[in-house]
Design a protein around this motif. Structure first.
Motif, PDB file in Angstrom:
ATOM      1  N   UNK A   1       0.787  -1.216   0.000  1.00 33.72           N
ATOM      2  CA  UNK A   1       0.000   0.000   0.000  1.00 33.72           C
ATOM      3  C   UNK A   1       0.821   1.269   0.000  1.00 33.72           C
ATOM      4  N   UNK A   2       2.138   1.151  -0.001  1.00 36.01           N
ATOM      5  CA  UNK A   2       2.983   2.341   0.010  1.00 36.01           C
ATOM      6  C   UNK A   2       2.853   3.083  -1.305  1.00 36.01           C
ATOM      7  N   UNK A   3       2.684   4.392  -1.205  1.00 33.52           N
ATOM      8  CA  UNK A   3       2.566   5.220  -2.395  1.00 33.52           C
ATOM      9  C   UNK A   3       3.715   6.206  -2.383  1.00 33.52           C
ATOM     10  N   UNK A   4       4.461   6.272  -3.463  1.00 33.86           N
ATOM     11  CA  UNK A   4       5.566   7.207  -3.552  1.00 33.86           C
ATOM     12  C   UNK A   4       5.026   8.573  -3.955  1.00 33.86           C
ATOM     13  N   UNK A   5       5.261   9.569  -3.112  1.00 36.32           N
ATOM     14  CA  UNK A   5       4.831  10.929  -3.408  1.00 36.32           C
ATOM     15  C   UNK A   5       6.033  11.737  -3.851  1.00 36.32           C
ATOM     16  N   UNK A   6       5.859  12.642  -4.805  1.00 38.80           N
ATOM     17  CA  UNK A   6       6.984  13.441  -5.270  1.00 38.80           C
ATOM     18  C   UNK A   6       7.515  14.331  -4.153  1.00 38.80           C
ATOM     19  N   UNK A   7       8.840  14.386  -4.038  1.00 37.20           N
ATOM     20  CA  UNK A   7       9.459  15.253  -3.042  1.00 37.20           C
ATOM     21  C   UNK A   7       9.529  14.648  -1.656  1.00 37.20           C
ATOM     22  N   UNK A   8       9.100  13.411  -1.480  1.00 30.88           N
ATOM     23  CA  UNK A   8       9.138  12.769  -0.169  1.00 30.88           C
ATOM     24  C   UNK A   8      10.083  11.591  -0.262  1.00 30.88           C
ATOM     25  N   UNK A   9      11.128  11.619   0.575  1.00 31.39           N
ATOM     26  CA  UNK A   9      12.068  10.513   0.575  1.00 31.39           C
ATOM     27  C   UNK A   9      11.506   9.366   1.400  1.00 31.39           C
ATOM     28  N   UNK A  10      11.750   8.154   0.969  1.00 31.37           N
ATOM     29  CA  UNK A  10      11.280   6.977   1.677  1.00 31.37           C
ATOM     30  C   UNK A  10      12.249   6.669   2.816  1.00 31.37           C
ATOM     31  N   UNK A  11      11.724   6.101   3.902  1.00 28.48           N
ATOM     32  CA  UNK A  11      12.564   5.736   5.039  1.00 28.48           C
ATOM     33  C   UNK A  11      13.495   4.593   4.629  1.00 28.48           C
ATOM     34  N   UNK A  12      14.758   4.689   4.997  1.00 34.05           N
ATOM     35  CA  UNK A  12      15.731   3.668   4.668  1.00 34.05           C
ATOM     36  C   UNK A  12      15.909   2.757   5.877  1.00 34.05           C
ATOM     37  N   UNK A  13      16.239   1.481   5.625  1.00 33.01           N
ATOM     38  CA  UNK A  13      16.465   0.583   6.750  1.00 33.01           C
ATOM     39  C   UNK A  13      17.631   1.075   7.595  1.00 33.01           C
ATOM     40  N   UNK A  14      17.531   0.915   8.896  1.00 35.37           N
ATOM     41  CA  UNK A  14      18.604   1.309   9.793  1.00 35.37           C
ATOM     42  C   UNK A  14      18.460   2.716  10.348  1.00 35.37           C
ATOM     43  N   UNK A  15      17.430   3.450   9.960  1.00 38.69           N
ATOM     44  CA  UNK A  15      17.240   4.773  10.522  1.00 38.69           C
ATOM     45  C   UNK A  15      16.690   4.645  11.928  1.00 38.69           C
ATOM     46  N   UNK A  16      16.966   5.633  12.719  1.00 39.21           N
ATOM     47  CA  UNK A  16      16.436   5.591  14.076  1.00 39.21           C
ATOM     48  C   UNK A  16      14.924   5.758  14.033  1.00 39.21           C
ATOM     49  N   UNK A  17      14.276   5.445  15.127  1.00 37.96           N
ATOM     50  CA  UNK A  17      12.816   5.540  15.182  1.00 37.96           C
ATOM     51  C   UNK A  17      12.332   6.967  14.945  1.00 37.96           C
ATOM     52  N   UNK A  18      13.070   7.949  15.453  1.00 34.75           N
ATOM     53  CA  UNK A  18      12.658   9.341  15.258  1.00 34.75           C
ATOM     54  C   UNK A  18      12.745   9.745  13.790  1.00 34.75           C
ATOM     55  N   UNK A  19      13.809   9.330  13.119  1.00 31.89           N
ATOM     56  CA  UNK A  19      13.933   9.657  11.708  1.00 31.89           C
ATOM     57  C   UNK A  19      12.842   8.974  10.886  1.00 31.89           C
ATOM     58  N   UNK A  20      12.508   7.748  11.252  1.00 32.64           N
ATOM     59  CA  UNK A  20      11.437   7.040  10.553  1.00 32.64           C
ATOM     60  C   UNK A  20      10.106   7.739  10.788  1.00 32.64           C
ATOM     61  N   UNK A  21       9.872   8.214  12.006  1.00 32.53           N
ATOM     62  CA  UNK A  21       8.641   8.941  12.320  1.00 32.53           C
ATOM     63  C   UNK A  21       8.578  10.254  11.542  1.00 32.53           C
ATOM     64  N   UNK A  22       9.694  10.958  11.446  1.00 34.65           N
ATOM     65  CA  UNK A  22       9.751  12.196  10.677  1.00 34.65           C
ATOM     66  C   UNK A  22       9.435  11.910   9.213  1.00 34.65           C
ATOM     67  N   UNK A  23      10.001  10.842   8.679  1.00 36.95           N
ATOM     68  CA  UNK A  23       9.736  10.475   7.296  1.00 36.95           C
ATOM     69  C   UNK A  23       8.257  10.155   7.089  1.00 36.95           C
ATOM     70  N   UNK A  24       7.660   9.421   8.024  1.00 34.81           N
ATOM     71  CA  UNK A  24       6.242   9.079   7.922  1.00 34.81           C
ATOM     72  C   UNK A  24       5.382  10.336   7.975  1.00 34.81           C
ATOM     73  N   UNK A  25       5.731  11.256   8.861  1.00 32.75           N
ATOM     74  CA  UNK A  25       4.959  12.496   8.979  1.00 32.75           C
ATOM     75  C   UNK A  25       5.104  13.373   7.739  1.00 32.75           C
ATOM     76  N   UNK A  26       6.292  13.403   7.142  1.00 31.45           N
ATOM     77  CA  UNK A  26       6.482  14.166   5.906  1.00 31.45           C
ATOM     78  C   UNK A  26       5.630  13.579   4.781  1.00 31.45           C
ATOM     79  N   UNK A  27       5.582  12.259   4.723  1.00 28.55           N
ATOM     80  CA  UNK A  27       4.760  11.592   3.716  1.00 28.55           C
ATOM     81  C   UNK A  27       3.291  11.928   3.928  1.00 28.55           C
ATOM     82  N   UNK A  28       2.845  11.890   5.177  1.00 27.95           N
ATOM     83  CA  UNK A  28       1.456  12.222   5.505  1.00 27.95           C
ATOM     84  C   UNK A  28       1.147  13.681   5.163  1.00 27.95           C
ATOM     85  N   UNK A  29       2.086  14.585   5.452  1.00 26.77           N
ATOM     86  CA  UNK A  29       1.901  16.001   5.136  1.00 26.77           C
ATOM     87  C   UNK A  29       1.800  16.220   3.630  1.00 26.77           C
TER      88      UNK A  29
END
Length: 106
Positions: free
Chosen positions: A56-84
């Motif tokens: 179900x992941x949708x790639x949005x323009x200008x939003x970087x996808x979370x990479x494996x090995x990122x800390x939980x905070x960075x993953x949360x920031x990435x998720x929030x940017x995608x949601x925004x």
């Protein structure tokens, strides 16, 4: 045969999983050399099996996808940017629809 004389090969799902694990531990190029499989193929398998790579992941323009090995905070920031980005797209669509329908009432 595929492009440039390279045969199309089908690999079993178990082989792909093990190759992806090996690639995550020793790197794509080293795993490709050991297994005799193209590095790009192993990279595709590893990305497909990485956490968060759902159907179900949708790639949005200008939003970087979370990479494996990122800390939980960075993953949360990435998720929030995608949601925004998704919310901004929704607002843009609604504003254009409002403008379109407002023209019809005049």
């Amino acid at each position: 045969m595929g492009e440039k004389g390279v045969p199309n090969r089908r690999y079993m799902e178990e082989f792909q999983e093990e190759a992806a694990r090996l690639a995550n531990s020793v790197g794509y190029n080293e795993a490709a050399r050991r297994l005799g499989v193209p590095a790009a193929t192993i990279g595709n398998w590893a990305r497909r099996r990485s956490p968060g790579a759902g159907a179900g992941d949708v790639a949005l323009p200008g939003v970087r996808q979370a990479k494996p090995g990122l800390s939980e905070l960075e993953a949360e920031i990435s998720r929030l940017r995608k949601e925004l980005a998704s919310a901004k797209l929704d607002v843009e669509i609604l504003s254009k629809a409002t403008a379109y329908f407002a023209k019809g009432w005049r």
